[in-house]
Design an enzyme around this catalytic site. Structure first.
Site, PDB file in Angstrom:
ATOM      1  N   CYS A 116      -2.559  40.333  45.995  1.00 58.69           N
ATOM      2  CA  CYS A 116      -2.226  39.673  44.932  1.00 58.69           C
ATOM      3  C   CYS A 116      -2.646  39.951  43.588  1.00 58.69           C
ATOM      4  O   CYS A 116      -2.200  41.091  43.170  1.00 58.69           O
ATOM      5  CB  CYS A 116      -2.213  38.094  45.088  1.00 58.69           C
ATOM      6  SG  CYS A 116      -1.221  36.728  44.438  1.00 58.69           S
ATOM      7  N   HIS A 220      -0.229  37.519  50.553  1.00 60.10           N
ATOM      8  CA  HIS A 220      -1.793  37.368  51.136  1.00 60.10           C
ATOM      9  C   HIS A 220      -1.631  37.429  52.614  1.00 60.10           C
ATOM     10  O   HIS A 220      -1.732  36.529  53.383  1.00 60.10           O
ATOM     11  CB  HIS A 220      -2.011  35.644  50.747  1.00 60.10           C
ATOM     12  CG  HIS A 220      -2.656  35.743  49.192  1.00 60.10           C
ATOM     13  ND1 HIS A 220      -3.709  35.877  48.819  1.00 60.10           N
ATOM     14  CD2 HIS A 220      -1.757  35.244  48.284  1.00 60.10           C
ATOM     15  CE1 HIS A 220      -3.918  35.804  47.627  1.00 60.10           C
ATOM     16  NE2 HIS A 220      -2.503  35.400  47.023  1.00 60.10           N
ATOM     17  N   GLU A 222      -4.307  37.794  54.485  1.00 58.40           N
ATOM     18  CA  GLU A 222      -5.355  37.299  54.943  1.00 58.40           C
ATOM     19  C   GLU A 222      -5.295  35.945  55.434  1.00 58.40           C
ATOM     20  O   GLU A 222      -5.821  35.322  56.215  1.00 58.40           O
ATOM     21  CB  GLU A 222      -6.778  37.393  53.966  1.00 58.40           C
ATOM     22  CG  GLU A 222      -6.564  36.336  52.695  1.00 58.40           C
ATOM     23  CD  GLU A 222      -5.665  36.747  51.677  1.00 58.40           C
ATOM     24  OE1 GLU A 222      -5.416  35.781  50.717  1.00 58.40           O
ATOM     25  OE2 GLU A 222      -4.750  37.753  51.867  1.00 58.40           O
TER      26      GLU A 222
END
Length: 247
Positions: A116, A220, A222
């Site tokens: 990001c 994202h 994660e």
């Protein structure tokens, strides 16, 4: 016991708005980053924000791979522009911190993943530019890229270049991702190539052409690794590349 590769994760600063210590500053990064590294065989270390060049060099000397995490908007003077009306909150000192982390990591030749803001930092550091807000893209209708829903929800599609590292990792030409951004890559930095786009044309990933592993993604991953096994592949490759670099 075999040594696990150490993956440094860039951090930000959060200021308490209430509680016992209003105004108190804390080193900050979302737990998902560390969890994703642990799940995929790495040893995560949070790199605390600071402005001391020698400390930053020392931090990078201790890691085998680097994740540039998300956060504030990238300040436009980093790519030669003045602030426009829809620019969000900036943290210029952190831009400098991330730039130094990236510079030192590249000198060391370690694998790097930008997520990001971290993706946008890579592009800006290398001479690219950003749209300060998606509304400034006037060539095509733009999808909703700040989803306003659960982090684990995949809300729009991306198309992946078949000749990219990203395609080697995921093995698909199209997939859905989550989305939490209002800035976007405008001019891609020299020496980098676009490896994925949303169907509205917004750049979703870039990769360095002449570096062992330097990849930036706009979404994202994660936040997705616990629910979607495919998203672990990105962190597995990062950790494996760091392990190869170790030995």
């Amino acid at each position: 016991m075999l040594k696990k590769p150490v993956i440094g994760i860039s951090s930000s600063v959060i200021t308490d708005q209430g509680g016992m210590f209003p105004g108190y500053k804390r080193t900050y990064v979302n737990k998902d980053y560390a969890d994703a590294v642990i799940k995929n065989g790495g040893l995560p270390i949070i790199l605390p924000f600071n402005e001391d060049e020698e400390i930053i060099k020392g931090l990078v000397s201790c890691i085998d791979g680097l994740i540039l995490s998300g956060g504030h908007d990238v300040a436009p003077f980093n790519y030669g522009e003045e602030p426009e009306q829809r620019l969000g909150e900036i943290f210029p000192e952190r831009d400098k911190f991330d730039f130094m982390l990236l510079s030192e990591a590249k000198k060391k030749g370690i694998p790097i993943l930008g997520i990001c803001r971290g993706f946008q930092i890579i592009n800006a550091y290398e001479g690219g530019t950003l749209y300060q807000d998606l509304s400034y893209i006037d060539s095509v209708p733009v999808y909703k890229h700040s989803q306003g829903h659960s982090p684990e929800l995949r809300t729009h599609s991306i198309e992946i270049d078949e000749n990219s590292i990203l395609h080697e990792i995921f093995g698909v030409k199209e997939m859905k991702v989550n989305s939490f951004h209002h800035q976007a890559v405008k001019k891609v930095a020299e020496g980098y190539r676009v490896s994925a786009k949303a169907k509205d044309g917004v750049v979703e990933a870039i990769e360095a052409e002449n570096y062992p592993f330097l990849v930036g993604v706009q979404w994202h991953p994660e936040m997705l690794v616990k629910m979607y096994e495919d998203m672990n592949k990105l962190f597995t490759v990062l950790v494996n590349k760091a392990e190869e670099r170790m030995g």
